[in-house]
Write a protein that holds these residues in place. Structure first.
Motif, short mmCIF file in Angstrom:
data_model
loop_
_atom_site.label_atom_id
_atom_site.label_comp_id
_atom_site.label_asym_id
_atom_site.label_seq_id
_atom_site.Cartn_x
_atom_site.Cartn_y
_atom_site.Cartn_z
N GLU A 242 44.26 13.51 49.40
CA GLU A 242 45.52 14.10 49.27
C GLU A 242 45.79 15.33 50.22
OE1 GLU A 242 45.83 15.53 45.09
OE2 GLU A 242 45.46 13.47 44.26
N GLU A 243 44.75 15.95 50.64
CA GLU A 243 44.91 16.94 51.41
C GLU A 243 43.78 16.96 52.80
OE1 GLU A 243 44.78 20.67 49.38
OE2 GLU A 243 46.45 20.22 48.39
N PHE A 244 44.15 17.33 53.80
CA PHE A 244 43.04 17.22 55.09
C PHE A 244 43.34 18.59 55.61
CE2 PHE A 244 42.30 17.07 59.49
CZ PHE A 244 41.09 16.34 59.59
N TYR A 245 42.11 18.98 56.14
CA TYR A 245 41.85 20.46 56.68
C TYR A 245 41.28 20.40 58.19
CZ TYR A 245 43.71 22.44 52.15
OH TYR A 245 44.66 22.78 50.97
N VAL A 292 47.37 23.35 66.75
CA VAL A 292 48.39 22.79 66.04
C VAL A 292 48.79 21.59 66.68
CG1 VAL A 292 50.87 23.25 65.55
CG2 VAL A 292 49.34 25.16 65.44
N LYS A 293 48.80 21.42 68.03
CA LYS A 293 49.12 20.05 68.48
C LYS A 293 48.19 18.83 68.04
CE LYS A 293 49.51 18.01 73.18
NZ LYS A 293 49.57 18.34 74.75
N MET A 294 46.83 19.24 68.13
CA MET A 294 45.93 18.28 67.47
C MET A 294 46.24 17.81 66.00
SD MET A 294 43.36 16.19 68.36
CE MET A 294 42.57 17.16 69.92
N GLN A 295 46.49 18.83 65.30
CA GLN A 295 46.97 18.75 63.77
C GLN A 295 48.04 17.62 63.85
OE1 GLN A 295 47.68 21.89 61.54
NE2 GLN A 295 48.92 20.86 60.15
N THR A 296 49.22 17.99 64.65
CA THR A 296 50.46 17.20 64.79
C THR A 296 49.95 15.97 65.04
OG1 THR A 296 51.60 19.13 65.06
CG2 THR A 296 52.63 16.99 65.56
N TRP A 297 49.33 15.66 66.14
CA TRP A 297 48.91 14.50 66.56
C TRP A 297 48.17 13.47 65.65
CZ3 TRP A 297 44.20 12.22 67.08
CH2 TRP A 297 44.09 10.82 67.87
N LEU A 298 47.08 13.92 64.67
CA LEU A 298 46.39 13.29 63.78
C LEU A 298 47.19 13.01 62.73
CD1 LEU A 298 43.37 12.36 62.89
CD2 LEU A 298 43.26 14.82 61.77
N GLN A 299 48.32 13.87 62.20
CA GLN A 299 49.25 13.38 61.14
C GLN A 299 49.76 12.30 61.61
OE1 GLN A 299 51.21 16.78 59.61
NE2 GLN A 299 52.06 15.73 57.81
N LYS A 319 52.34 11.50 51.70
CA LYS A 319 52.15 12.38 50.99
C LYS A 319 50.88 13.30 51.21
CE LYS A 319 54.44 9.94 47.19
NZ LYS A 319 54.30 9.58 45.62
N VAL A 320 50.19 12.88 52.17
CA VAL A 320 48.84 13.51 52.43
C VAL A 320 49.23 15.06 53.38
CG1 VAL A 320 46.62 13.67 53.63
CG2 VAL A 320 47.68 11.49 52.56
N ARG A 321 48.72 15.93 52.87
CA ARG A 321 49.00 17.51 53.34
C ARG A 321 48.04 17.66 54.45
NH1 ARG A 321 47.67 22.68 51.42
NH2 ARG A 321 49.27 24.01 52.29
N PHE A 322 48.65 18.17 55.63
CA PHE A 322 47.63 18.51 56.63
C PHE A 322 47.74 19.94 56.99
CE2 PHE A 322 47.76 14.10 57.34
CZ PHE A 322 46.33 13.98 57.92
N SER A 323 46.60 20.77 57.17
CA SER A 323 46.59 22.33 57.17
C SER A 323 45.30 22.44 58.03
CB SER A 323 46.66 22.90 55.71
OG SER A 323 46.98 24.33 56.08
N ILE A 324 45.27 24.06 58.18
CA ILE A 324 44.08 24.53 58.89
C ILE A 324 43.63 25.59 57.97
CG2 ILE A 324 43.53 25.89 60.93
CD1 ILE A 324 46.00 24.67 62.31
N LEU A 325 42.18 25.76 58.13
CA LEU A 325 41.32 26.80 57.40
C LEU A 325 40.56 27.61 58.60
CD1 LEU A 325 39.80 24.73 54.30
CD2 LEU A 325 41.60 26.19 54.27
#
Length: 409
Positions: A242-245, A292-299, A319-325
Motif C-alpha cells: 500500500e505504501e512505498f518509501y 524526486v525525479k526517480m520517485q516520479t519515474w518509479l511510480q 492506490k499505492v502511495r509513494f514517498s521519501i524517508l
C-alpha cells in the motif's frame, strides 16, 4: 535537529486503573490491541536457501537478447510505449532459487528492528490475564501477520509498520536489469508498507555501454540508470503493498528560520533504536531534484506495468502511495569526553623512567634512616674548646630543661 524529548513521571497512585475490569469488553479489547500498535521499522532481507544465488541462466539470457532485438526493431518502425514493448516480449521467469525472509543483522544486539520490542509486549500480555492472552492469540492467528523464516513475529496484520527490505544481490540493485527470478517466498504477500534504500550509484555511476550482469544495453536516459527491477519486484511479488518509501540517508534537515511560521510538519515518524525516520517534505528537508525525479519515474512505471503485465499480481496500483524517508541518528557522546582532561605527560619520560626515579628516591630515604639509627657518639675532646656543653661528658654539670612544641611537629 528535533527538539529534546519531554520527560515526565507518572506517580505510583496513577499507574493503575482500578475501574478497568468494569469497562465494556469491546473497549477493553481495543485497549489491549492499541497497546501493541506503535508504528516501527523492521530491517529484513531475502536470503537464498542452500546454494549460492544465481542471477540468470544461459537459456534465459538468450531469450533476453532476442527480446531486446525485437524491441529495437519495433522502435525503428514506430515510437510506441516502452512498457508495451516490455510486456509484449516478457517471458515468465522460472523459479531459480527458493528464498526466505531473515533479519539484515545476524546478531540480535546489532539489530535495531522494532519487532524485538513487539515480541516482548506480546509475551507480557500473554501473562497478564486470560482476556489479554485471548486478544494476543487472535492477533497472531490472522492471515496477514508477517513472520520471519524462523517463525518470529515481525508485524501484525493491522499494524502500520514499515518493512525495510533488501533483495539480493547488491550489484543487481545498482544496475538497470529487470527482476528476472521468482523468489518463491510467501511471506512477501503480507508486506503492506515497504522501504528500500535509495541508491546514489544510479546517478554517480559512469554511463555503461553493456551491463556486466546480463550483457545487454539498458535504458540510461540522461546518464541516469533506471532500476527496472524495482517496479518488477513491486508488481510481481508484493501484491498487497500500500505504501512505498525511498530511504535517503544523505538527506539533511533545513536550518530553522526564526521568522518562519509553524509550517507543515512531517506527517509520519518511525522510531527504532537510535534512529528516527521522518517522512521528508520540501519545506523541512533538502530533497534533491534527482530523488524526486526517480520517485516520479518509479511510480509511473509501476502503475503502467502493473496494469499491462500478465505477471503482475497487484490489483490496485493507482492506490499505492509513494514517498521519501529521511533518517536522523541520536548519538550519545562517550563518557570519556565528559571527564576532565588529564595533563599530558612530560616529554622524554615514560612509565619505566618514572618507576625507576621513584624507586631511587625510596632507596635514598631508606639509606638516610639507616644511617641515623647507626650514628656514633661524638668524641667530646674534639669540641671542648668550641662548645660550652658536650653531651656524654661526665664533667658537665649544667642543669637545663627541654620542651617540645607539638603544634609544629
Amino acid at each position: 535537529m528535533s527538539g529534546a524529548p519531554i520527560k515526565f513521571e507518572i506517580p505510583d497512585e496513577y499507574r493503575t486503573f482500578l475501574p478497568f475490569p468494569r469497562l465494556p469488553p469491546e473497549i477493553r479489547q481495543q485497549i489491549w490491541r492499541e497497546s501493541v500498535s506503535t508504528p516501527g521499522m523492521h530491517f529484513v532481507k531475502l536470503e537464498s536457501r542452500g546454494r549460492h544465488w544465481r542471477w540468470i541462466s544461459l537459456n534465459r539470457l538468450a531469450q533476453l537478447i532476442t527480446q531486446q532485438q525485437d524491441t529495437e526493431k519495433d522502435d525503428d518502425e514506430e515510437d510506441d510505449d516502452e512498457i508495451a514493448h516490455e510486456v509484449k516480449n516478457e517471458v515468465t521467469p522460472k523459479p531459480l532459487w527458493d528464498t526466505r525472509l531473515v533479519p539484515i543483522y545476524p546478531n540480535q544486539k546489532s539489530d535495531i528492528s522494532s519487532y524485538h520490542g513487539l515480541n516482548k509486549q506480546i509475551a507480557a500480555l500473554t501473562t497478564v490475564c486470560g482476556e489479554s492472552k485471548a486478544v494476543v492469540d487472535n492477533l497472531i492467528a490472522k492471515d496477514g501477520v508477517l513472520k520471519l523464516s524462523n517463525g518470529k513475529l515481525v508485524a501484525l496484520e493491522a499494524s502500520s509498520d514499515v518493512i525495510y527490505l533488501e533483495y539480493f544481490p547488491p550489484e543487481l540493485f545498482e544496475s538497470g536489469c529487470g527482476y528476472d527470478i521468482d523468489p518463491n517466498c510467501s511471506s512477501l504477500d503480507n508486506i503492506k508498507r515497504v522501504a528500500v534504500r535509495y541508491c546514489h550509484q544510479w546517478q554517480e555511476k559512469p554511463l555503461p555501454t553493456v551491463c556486466s550482469l546480463c550483457g545487454l544495453v539498458h535504458d540510461t536516459t540522461g546518464g541516469i540508470i533506471y532500476p527496472k527491477h524495482l517496479y518488477h519486484f513491486l508488481a510481481r511479488h508484493l501484491p498487497n503493498v500500500e505504501e512505498f518509501y525511498f530511504v535517503d540517508y544523505f538527506l539533511l534537515r533545513k536550518p530553522v528560520q526564526s521568522n518562519a511560521g509553524p509550517g507543515k510538519l512531517p506527517t509520519r515518524k518511525y522510531q527504532c533504536g537510535n534512529r528516527t525516520f521522518y517522512e521528508a517534505n520540501d519545506e523541512h528537508w533538502n530533497v534533491k531534484p534527482q530523488l524526486v525525479k526517480m520517485q516520479t519515474w518509479l511510480q509511473d512505471r509501476f502503475i503502467r506495468y502493473a496494469k499491462a503485465s500478465r505477471l503482475s499480481r497487484h490489483e490496485n496500483p493507482e492506490k499505492v502511495r509513494f514517498s521519501i524517508l529521511a533518517c536522523e541518528w541520536d548519538i550519545v557522546p562517550p563518557l570519556s569526553l565528559k571527564a576532565q582532561p588529564t595533563p599530558p605527560a612530560q616529554k622524554g619520560r615514560n612509565k619505566r623512567m618514572l618507576y625507576e626515579d621513584h624507586a631511587l628516591r625510596r632507596s635514598r630515604r631508606r639509606l638516610l634512616r639507616q644511617k641515623s639509627r647507626n650514628a656514633q657518639l661524638i668524641n667530646s675532646n674534639a669540641f671542648t674548646a668550641n662548645v660550652p656543653f658536650i653531651f656524654g661528658n661526665p664533667n658537665n654539670s649544667f642543669d637545663f630543661t627541654f620542651t617540645v612544641d607539638r603544634r609544629q611537629t
